[in-house]
Write a protein that holds these residues in place. Structure first.
Motif, PDB file in Angstrom:
ATOM      1  N   ARG A   8     -12.021  -1.364  46.256  1.00 19.92           N
ATOM      2  CA  ARG A   8     -13.055  -1.327  45.218  1.00 19.92           C
ATOM      3  C   ARG A   8     -13.163   0.067  44.612  1.00 19.92           C
ATOM      4  O   ARG A   8     -13.319   0.237  43.412  1.00 19.92           O
ATOM      5  N   PHE A  11     -10.238   0.622  42.301  1.00 25.33           N
ATOM      6  CA  PHE A  11     -10.415  -0.137  41.058  1.00 25.33           C
ATOM      7  C   PHE A  11     -11.385   0.583  40.126  1.00 25.33           C
ATOM      8  O   PHE A  11     -11.135   0.725  38.923  1.00 25.33           O
ATOM      9  N   ALA A  12     -12.510   1.061  40.688  1.00 28.34           N
ATOM     10  CA  ALA A  12     -13.499   1.761  39.873  1.00 28.34           C
ATOM     11  C   ALA A  12     -12.926   3.061  39.313  1.00 28.34           C
ATOM     12  O   ALA A  12     -13.144   3.406  38.154  1.00 28.34           O
ATOM     13  N   ARG A  14      -9.832   3.701  38.634  1.00 27.14           N
ATOM     14  CA  ARG A  14      -8.858   3.369  37.601  1.00 27.14           C
ATOM     15  C   ARG A  14      -9.549   2.907  36.325  1.00 27.14           C
ATOM     16  O   ARG A  14      -9.158   3.270  35.215  1.00 27.14           O
ATOM     17  N   THR A  15     -10.606   2.102  36.468  1.00 25.54           N
ATOM     18  CA  THR A  15     -11.289   1.536  35.312  1.00 25.54           C
ATOM     19  C   THR A  15     -12.057   2.589  34.529  1.00 25.54           C
ATOM     20  O   THR A  15     -12.111   2.544  33.300  1.00 25.54           O
ATOM     21  N   ASN A 151      -7.257   4.868  28.568  1.00 21.98           N
ATOM     22  CA  ASN A 151      -8.491   4.522  29.264  1.00 21.98           C
ATOM     23  C   ASN A 151      -9.703   4.981  28.472  1.00 21.98           C
ATOM     24  O   ASN A 151     -10.711   4.263  28.364  1.00 21.98           O
ATOM     25  N   THR A 158     -15.595  -0.161  25.168  1.00 22.13           N
ATOM     26  CA  THR A 158     -16.585  -0.721  26.087  1.00 22.13           C
ATOM     27  C   THR A 158     -17.989  -0.355  25.648  1.00 22.13           C
ATOM     28  O   THR A 158     -18.879  -1.209  25.569  1.00 22.13           O
ATOM     29  N   LEU A 284     -13.086  -3.818  28.974  1.00 16.56           N
ATOM     30  CA  LEU A 284     -13.089  -3.582  30.423  1.00 16.56           C
ATOM     31  C   LEU A 284     -11.783  -4.054  31.056  1.00 16.56           C
ATOM     32  O   LEU A 284     -11.282  -3.436  32.005  1.00 16.56           O
ATOM     33  N   LEU A 285     -11.228  -5.146  30.539  1.00 15.51           N
ATOM     34  CA  LEU A 285      -9.936  -5.619  31.029  1.00 15.51           C
ATOM     35  C   LEU A 285      -8.866  -4.561  30.818  1.00 15.51           C
ATOM     36  O   LEU A 285      -8.095  -4.239  31.742  1.00 15.51           O
ATOM     37  N   SER A 288      -9.450  -1.584  33.120  1.00 16.19           N
ATOM     38  CA  SER A 288      -9.183  -1.864  34.527  1.00 16.19           C
ATOM     39  C   SER A 288      -7.696  -1.871  34.855  1.00 16.19           C
ATOM     40  O   SER A 288      -7.310  -1.719  36.019  1.00 16.19           O
ATOM     41  N   GLY A 290      -5.651   0.352  34.008  1.00 13.60           N
ATOM     42  CA  GLY A 290      -5.191   1.717  34.244  1.00 13.60           C
ATOM     43  C   GLY A 290      -4.046   2.091  33.313  1.00 13.60           C
ATOM     44  O   GLY A 290      -4.046   1.756  32.140  1.00 13.60           O
TER      45      GLY A 290
END
Length: 413
Positions: A8, A11-12, A14-15, A151, A158, A284-285, A288, A290
């Motif tokens: 998690r 993921f955060a 990278r996002t 990003n 976003t 967001l996709l 995420s 990266g």
């Protein structure tokens, strides 16, 4: 399958990689507040124009007036963005937009507002945008490392679409409860957030392109680069076609809410919010994923999905299904706009970025008023569904042509 805390956390990270940069964090949160207010104004203004005139064509006139300066001044705005500190230019343009929002609020509060006032203020707003847009697009590269550029652009989308999701819905409620003037007043106040964020940034010295004898020579240099780079040229053309024949359908939201769905100002807000929610999910996709290496293929998916969803949209009069389709179309269009933006900036040398992004901005924003004008006129004469289908078929045709004529787009990483 259980997701571990470390997964998690990865993921955060990278996002939201761009948020590690202090200046970008200031920009992100300041701009998000400002955009929330801007979407309140956009939604309220459209419904006010429709209330005053009862004409979908007049909605197109307002959009057209806002876009005229894009054609006349955006290219010069790109030259200015390469000649002076972009933060300074953004403070000037954001302050001008704040003043225009307060002016519209004053007209409505006083009860003297007329449709031509809105057209005139939209034209002045377009002038500010002509200088703001190329500087704003190129400014992201000054806030993040090159590796985090995609990003950062995705997170920009976003925040834009988070505001699009909430701003119109709040505008509908505010419009219904206390009238449109407060929507415009709140928009003016919201600009203080982004102006304050810009002042607080600690900027590293940026190389400024050496001035030639004339702005025209600088401009020709940027245009020459685009003309001799087929991939960049194609991406900008795709953005223009999508802006003119696809995104322009949002101009009809006030009329669509009333005539197709039997709703009101609150319904208009829901339509804008649904589209914004989809775009938010799409942004967001992308964030995420990266530093992913299949941008071209994902872009191609968006070019076909977006117009297809618009065509399906015209066959429903049920609000819940309409909102679902608008959400899906918002996701698809953000794949086009975000990835085209990121790829153009990645391919463009730093010294030319302001001018190239000025062309990008001119095409994106400049085609919107043309799209607003033609779709408003067609809707007036043949109905809103016919107008939306016509534009969607053009976008679908452009997607097919690019797929066949410029196959290397799919291979971009």
């Amino acid at each position: 399958m259980t997701i571990t805390p470390s997964q998690r956390s990865a993921f955060a990270a990278r996002t939201f990689a761009a948020l590690r940069h202090r200046n970008y964090r200031l920009w992100f949160f300041g701009q998000m507040v400002s955009l929330f207010g801007s979407w309140m104004q956009t939604t309220a203004q459209g419904f006010l124009v429709f209330q005053l005139t009862g004409s979908p064509a007049y909605l197109g006139y307002v959009g057209f007036a806002a876009g005229i300066p894009a054609w006349a001044l955006t290219l010069y705005g790109g030259v200015v963005a390469d000649r002076m500190p972009r933060r300074t230019l953004l403070i000037i343009t954001q302050t001008a937009q704040m003043a225009l929002a307060f002016a519209l609020a004053a007209l409505v509060f006083s009860g003297i507002v007329q449709p031509w006032h809105i057209v005139a203020l939209s034209f002045l707003l377009g002038i500010a945008n002509a200088f703001d847009a190329p500087a704003r697009l190129a400014f992201v590269r000054e806030l993040v490392d090159k590796e985090d550029l995609t990003n950062g652009i995705a997170l920009n989308a976003t925040m834009f679409n988070l505001a699009t999701t909430t701003g119109p819905a709040m505008a509908g409620v505010t419009y219904t409860l206390v009238g449109p003037a407060w929507c415009f007043m709140l928009n003016g106040i919201s600009f203080l957030a982004v102006i304050g964020a810009l002042w607080r940034m600690r900027m590293a010295p940026q190389p400024v392109a050496p001035r030639s004898a004339s702005a025209w020579r600088d401009l020709r240099e940027g245009l020459s680069y685009i003309l001799h780079e087929p991939v960049v040229r194609t991406l900008i053309a795709l953005v223009g076609a999508t802006s003119c024949f696809g995104i322009s359908f949002a101009t009809l939201f006030p009329a669509w809410a009333v005539r197709i769905l039997g709703g009101d100002a609150a319904t208009t807000g829901l339509l804008q919010s649904a589209r914004g929610l989809g775009a938010l999910l799409g942004a967001l996709l992308i964030a995420s994923l990266g530093r992913f290496q299949f941008k071209g293929r994902l872009l191609t998916v968006g070019t076909f999905a977006f117009p297809t969803l618009l065509i399906v949209l015209t066959f429903t009069t049920w609000l819940p299904l309409t909102l679902v389709l608008l959400t899906a179309s918002g996701l698809a269009v953000i794949l086009i706009m975000n990835l085209a933006n990121a790829l153009v900036q990645t391919l463009t040398p730093d010294a030319l970025r302001g001018r190239v992004m000025a062309v990008y901005s001119m095409v994106f924003f400049g085609m919107m008023p043309i799209g607003a004008l033609w779709i408003g006129v067609i809707a007036e004469r043949a109905g809103e569904p016919t107008a939306v289908i016509s534009g969607a078929l053009v976008v679908l045709g452009v997607a097919a042509l690019i797929r066949l004529a410029v196959p290397q787009i799919r291979k971009l990483t």
